[in-house]
Design a protein around this motif. Structure first.
Motif, PDB file in Angstrom:
ATOM      1  N   TYR A 280      32.478  18.784  42.808  1.00 37.75           N
ATOM      2  CA  TYR A 280      32.056  20.167  42.591  1.00 37.75           C
ATOM      3  C   TYR A 280      33.116  21.175  43.062  1.00 37.75           C
ATOM      4  O   TYR A 280      33.269  22.241  42.460  1.00 37.75           O
ATOM      5  CB  TYR A 280      30.722  20.426  43.288  1.00 37.75           C
ATOM      6  CG  TYR A 280      29.542  19.775  42.604  1.00 37.75           C
ATOM      7  CD1 TYR A 280      29.410  19.802  41.215  1.00 37.75           C
ATOM      8  CD2 TYR A 280      28.553  19.127  43.341  1.00 37.75           C
ATOM      9  CE1 TYR A 280      28.335  19.205  40.578  1.00 37.75           C
ATOM     10  CE2 TYR A 280      27.458  18.530  42.714  1.00 37.75           C
ATOM     11  CZ  TYR A 280      27.358  18.579  41.334  1.00 37.75           C
ATOM     12  OH  TYR A 280      26.289  17.992  40.701  1.00 37.75           O
ATOM     13  N   GLN A 281      33.858  20.848  44.115  1.00 40.37           N
ATOM     14  CA  GLN A 281      34.959  21.721  44.543  1.00 40.37           C
ATOM     15  C   GLN A 281      36.041  21.776  43.474  1.00 40.37           C
ATOM     16  O   GLN A 281      36.570  22.841  43.154  1.00 40.37           O
ATOM     17  CB  GLN A 281      35.548  21.229  45.871  1.00 40.37           C
ATOM     18  CG  GLN A 281      34.652  21.418  47.078  1.00 40.37           C
ATOM     19  CD  GLN A 281      34.530  22.863  47.506  1.00 40.37           C
ATOM     20  OE1 GLN A 281      35.378  23.692  47.199  1.00 40.37           O
ATOM     21  NE2 GLN A 281      33.468  23.178  48.240  1.00 40.37           N
ATOM     22  N   HIS A 282      36.381  20.633  42.913  1.00 35.91           N
ATOM     23  CA  HIS A 282      37.383  20.580  41.847  1.00 35.91           C
ATOM     24  C   HIS A 282      36.896  21.360  40.630  1.00 35.91           C
ATOM     25  O   HIS A 282      37.678  22.041  39.963  1.00 35.91           O
ATOM     26  CB  HIS A 282      37.670  19.118  41.461  1.00 35.91           C
ATOM     27  CG  HIS A 282      38.477  18.372  42.484  1.00 35.91           C
ATOM     28  ND1 HIS A 282      39.454  17.470  42.134  1.00 35.91           N
ATOM     29  CD2 HIS A 282      38.462  18.387  43.837  1.00 35.91           C
ATOM     30  CE1 HIS A 282      40.001  16.958  43.232  1.00 35.91           C
ATOM     31  NE2 HIS A 282      39.396  17.495  44.276  1.00 35.91           N
ATOM     32  N   LEU A 283      35.609  21.259  40.355  1.00 36.36           N
ATOM     33  CA  LEU A 283      35.051  21.910  39.172  1.00 36.36           C
ATOM     34  C   LEU A 283      35.159  23.428  39.249  1.00 36.36           C
ATOM     35  O   LEU A 283      35.543  24.082  38.268  1.00 36.36           O
ATOM     36  CB  LEU A 283      33.588  21.490  39.008  1.00 36.36           C
ATOM     37  CG  LEU A 283      32.945  21.777  37.660  1.00 36.36           C
ATOM     38  CD1 LEU A 283      33.702  21.085  36.528  1.00 36.36           C
ATOM     39  CD2 LEU A 283      31.475  21.322  37.675  1.00 36.36           C
ATOM     40  N   ILE A 284      34.832  24.016  40.422  1.00 34.63           N
ATOM     41  CA  ILE A 284      34.934  25.485  40.501  1.00 34.63           C
ATOM     42  C   ILE A 284      36.390  25.943  40.506  1.00 34.63           C
ATOM     43  O   ILE A 284      36.686  27.086  40.160  1.00 34.63           O
ATOM     44  CB  ILE A 284      34.174  26.067  41.721  1.00 34.63           C
ATOM     45  CG1 ILE A 284      34.740  25.554  43.041  1.00 34.63           C
ATOM     46  CG2 ILE A 284      32.690  25.808  41.610  1.00 34.63           C
ATOM     47  CD1 ILE A 284      34.233  26.359  44.229  1.00 34.63           C
ATOM     48  N   VAL A 370      21.342  26.676  55.968  1.00 34.40           N
ATOM     49  CA  VAL A 370      22.342  26.646  57.038  1.00 34.40           C
ATOM     50  C   VAL A 370      23.592  25.918  56.562  1.00 34.40           C
ATOM     51  O   VAL A 370      24.693  26.134  57.086  1.00 34.40           O
ATOM     52  CB  VAL A 370      21.755  25.971  58.301  1.00 34.40           C
ATOM     53  CG1 VAL A 370      21.531  24.472  58.079  1.00 34.40           C
ATOM     54  CG2 VAL A 370      22.634  26.219  59.529  1.00 34.40           C
ATOM     55  N   ASP A 371      23.450  25.061  55.550  1.00 36.86           N
ATOM     56  CA  ASP A 371      24.598  24.322  55.014  1.00 36.86           C
ATOM     57  C   ASP A 371      24.996  24.836  53.630  1.00 36.86           C
ATOM     58  O   ASP A 371      25.581  24.104  52.836  1.00 36.86           O
ATOM     59  CB  ASP A 371      24.315  22.818  54.962  1.00 36.86           C
ATOM     60  CG  ASP A 371      23.170  22.460  54.010  1.00 36.86           C
ATOM     61  OD1 ASP A 371      22.514  23.380  53.479  1.00 36.86           O
ATOM     62  OD2 ASP A 371      22.928  21.256  53.799  1.00 36.86           O
ATOM     63  N   GLY A 372      24.673  26.087  53.356  1.00 38.14           N
ATOM     64  CA  GLY A 372      24.991  26.656  52.056  1.00 38.14           C
ATOM     65  C   GLY A 372      26.475  26.546  51.726  1.00 38.14           C
ATOM     66  O   GLY A 372      27.322  27.041  52.454  1.00 38.14           O
ATOM     67  N   ASP A 373      26.765  25.884  50.626  1.00 37.29           N
ATOM     68  CA  ASP A 373      28.126  25.722  50.132  1.00 37.29           C
ATOM     69  C   ASP A 373      28.061  26.036  48.651  1.00 37.29           C
ATOM     70  O   ASP A 373      27.352  25.364  47.903  1.00 37.29           O
ATOM     71  CB  ASP A 373      28.601  24.283  50.368  1.00 37.29           C
ATOM     72  CG  ASP A 373      29.950  24.007  49.730  1.00 37.29           C
ATOM     73  OD1 ASP A 373      29.988  23.722  48.519  1.00 37.29           O
ATOM     74  OD2 ASP A 373      30.970  24.079  50.439  1.00 37.29           O
ATOM     75  N   PHE A 374      28.783  27.057  48.202  1.00 40.23           N
ATOM     76  CA  PHE A 374      28.587  27.544  46.845  1.00 40.23           C
ATOM     77  C   PHE A 374      28.785  26.451  45.809  1.00 40.23           C
ATOM     78  O   PHE A 374      27.964  26.284  44.899  1.00 40.23           O
ATOM     79  CB  PHE A 374      29.520  28.720  46.531  1.00 40.23           C
ATOM     80  CG  PHE A 374      29.365  29.184  45.112  1.00 40.23           C
ATOM     81  CD1 PHE A 374      28.353  30.052  44.776  1.00 40.23           C
ATOM     82  CD2 PHE A 374      30.189  28.708  44.097  1.00 40.23           C
ATOM     83  CE1 PHE A 374      28.158  30.455  43.456  1.00 40.23           C
ATOM     84  CE2 PHE A 374      30.008  29.087  42.774  1.00 40.23           C
ATOM     85  CZ  PHE A 374      28.981  29.968  42.456  1.00 40.23           C
ATOM     86  N   ALA A 375      29.871  25.708  45.902  1.00 41.89           N
ATOM     87  CA  ALA A 375      30.183  24.712  44.877  1.00 41.89           C
ATOM     88  C   ALA A 375      29.100  23.645  44.783  1.00 41.89           C
ATOM     89  O   ALA A 375      28.633  23.308  43.693  1.00 41.89           O
ATOM     90  CB  ALA A 375      31.538  24.070  45.156  1.00 41.89           C
ATOM     91  N   ALA A 376      28.680  23.103  45.916  1.00 41.77           N
ATOM     92  CA  ALA A 376      27.661  22.054  45.919  1.00 41.77           C
ATOM     93  C   ALA A 376      26.311  22.607  45.475  1.00 41.77           C
ATOM     94  O   ALA A 376      25.568  21.945  44.732  1.00 41.77           O
ATOM     95  CB  ALA A 376      27.550  21.436  47.307  1.00 41.77           C
ATOM     96  N   ASN A 377      25.986  23.807  45.919  1.00 35.29           N
ATOM     97  CA  ASN A 377      24.701  24.409  45.559  1.00 35.29           C
ATOM     98  C   ASN A 377      24.643  24.724  44.070  1.00 35.29           C
ATOM     99  O   ASN A 377      23.670  24.404  43.382  1.00 35.29           O
ATOM    100  CB  ASN A 377      24.487  25.677  46.377  1.00 35.29           C
ATOM    101  CG  ASN A 377      23.084  26.242  46.215  1.00 35.29           C
ATOM    102  OD1 ASN A 377      22.097  25.537  46.362  1.00 35.29           O
ATOM    103  ND2 ASN A 377      22.993  27.525  45.906  1.00 35.29           N
TER     104      ASN A 377
END
Length: 468
Positions: A280-284, A370-377
């Motif tokens: 997901y990091q690579h995707l964004i 608390v673990d909000g991560d834009f790419a994963a979310n």
């Protein structure tokens, strides 16, 4: 003098930019800039803001042991932060800024604009790729493009991966500059905060959790990770999200504990989850539109969302009448965290039972996690809504009753978060409205009928796809 700019990399161990900045000769000053307006636009959860605040206190002590002072400043947004940085560099004779990249669109623009502004003022910006084990753009298919399906991405990732090395920073040359007149962390941190004290923030405690999970719990991870009533997950996602822990540390620990043997089945499954994070990091990185509230698939533009606002409110409150959904939402609302299996169940329910736009759920999660991560979310929500890269087929619609029966068979998790259902027998715990004594229970009836909504959803998705 050099400046190390911290963002979502709040650690000294295995911090690529920090280690590059320290040469033992030139003093280093560290900086973190609070951007309340920008954070609000990005739906930063108050509980994650509090975790960041508390982690910064620990980071300040760790940096001090390396002879590096931590400066905290506050500006409305990224533009103001860049301006503040350039002015600070001019005032304190800083010639180089070091930082680690984030891959969301606004964050990438921030670095590009900082590089241009700093260059005009004679300051060099050194940006590093630190967030992923393998940097975005390095895992490509045979045609030289990025992977759109996870499984071949995982295989290519594992073929390229060799070893995860964790490096500790040396001490820096002492910094003797005078930084009087700057505000304290407490004065600068004006963003709303919600108590996050149930999550430890010291490096020792974080690493202890990692070691305990990798050495003991991970062996059963593949069997226990989908059961929300037991502690079967790593609980490390909050630290990965703010960078108090790196993915390299996690992977290095897995292989260290394997002692030269092949990874256990549980460890392999957890590694696969870490690779999903990379995917997901690579995707964004490749698709800026994902940071702009747009679906990955083109036909998503034609998808109608006729769900009612009151349904969304009841979903947020955990009052839908479907116990596994409501218990999960209570867990999120009360703790700032939700079990991953439950994230899929409640996301599917919002989009495919209530026919409410996935973007509303995505934002609500970010405002609470608390673990909000834009790419994963974003990736998770679009997967569940069937609008994303390698999303589930649109005709796959979770049944909230059978999902509850499968993953919380005895209703332990449900009774923990919905005590009003504590007297409901196991036979009826996942459909309490069928219990003969339901009239005496202070719990709502289902707001929609799953079977009916399933047919509506299939028609809506078919309509959208037929337009393209």
């Amino acid at each position: 003098m050099k400046l190390m700019l911290f963002n979502r990399d709040l650690r000294t161990i295995d911090n690529t930019a920090l280690i590059a900045a320290i040469d033992g000769v030139t003093p280093v000053v560290a900086c973190f800039i609070v951007t309340p307006q920008q954070w609000a636009e990005h739906d930063l959860a108050p509980i994650q803001a509090d975790l960041i605040f508390r982690r910064l206190r620990e980071l300040e002590n760790e940096l001090s042991a390396l002879n590096i002072p931590l400066i905290v400043a506050s500006t409305d947004n990224f533009d103001g932060a860049n301006q503040w940085l350039v002015e600070f560099c001019a005032k304190h004779d800083v010639g180089d800024i070091y930082l680690n990249r984030d891959y969301e669109f606004n964050e990438r623009q921030r670095v590009e604009q900082l590089e241009a502004l700093a260059a005009k003022n004679g300051v060099n910006v050194h940006a590093f790729d630190d967030k992923c084990m393998l940097l975005p753009g390095s895992v490509l298919n045979k045609q030289g493009g990025y992977f759109k399906v996870f499984t071949p991405f995982r295989k290519a990732w594992q073929n390229q991966f060799s070893k995860a090395e964790v490096v500790k920073p040396p001490a820096s040359a002492p910094c003797i500059s005078d930084f009087q007149g700057l505000h304290s962390l407490e004065e600068c941190f004006t963003y709303p905060r919600q108590d996050s004290s149930q999550y430890h923030v010291s490096t020792d405690s974080i690493l202890t959790r990692l070691r305990q999970f990798s050495d003991e719990s991970v062996r059963n991870y593949h069997n226990e990770r989908d059961i929300p009533a037991i502690d079967g997950t790593s609980q490390l996602s909050p630290y990965l999200a703010i960078g108090a822990l790196s993915v390299r540390q996690c992977i290095a620990r897995l292989y260290y504990d394997a002692e030269g043997e092949p990874l256990s089945e549980g460890a392999q499954v957890w590694l696969s989850e870490l690779i999903w994070r990379e995917f997901y990091q690579h995707l964004i990185h490749f698709e800026p539109k994902l940071s702009k509230h747009k679906g990955y698939l083109e036909w998503e533009k034609g998808l109608r969302w006729p769900g009612e606002d009151v349904w969304f409110e009841r979903w947020c409150e955990g009052k839908t009448g479907y116990p596994i959904v409501d218990a999960a939402m209570q867990q999120l609302n009360q703790t700032g965290w939700m079990h991953n299996r439950l994230r899929m169940i409640v996301a599917s329910f919002l989009t495919k039972d209530l026919n409410i736009d996935w973007r509303r759920g995505e934002r609500y999660f970010m405002s609470k996690l608390v673990d909000g991560d834009f790419a994963a979310n974003n990736g998770g929500w679009q997967w569940c809504a069937s609008t994303g890269c390698d999303g589930q087929p649109y005709f796959r619609i979770f049944n909230p009753i059978t999902q509850g029966e499968r993953f919380d068979a005895q209703g332990e998790f449900i009774r923990t978060w919905l005590p009003e259902l504590s007297d409901v027998p196991n036979k009826f715990i996942h459909k309490p409205w069928m219990w003969p004594h339901f009239d005496g229970v202070a719990y709502p009836a289902p707001i929609v009928d799953h079977k009916t909504q399933r047919e509506i959803t299939l028609a809506l998705y078919k309509e959208a796809k037929d337009q393209y």
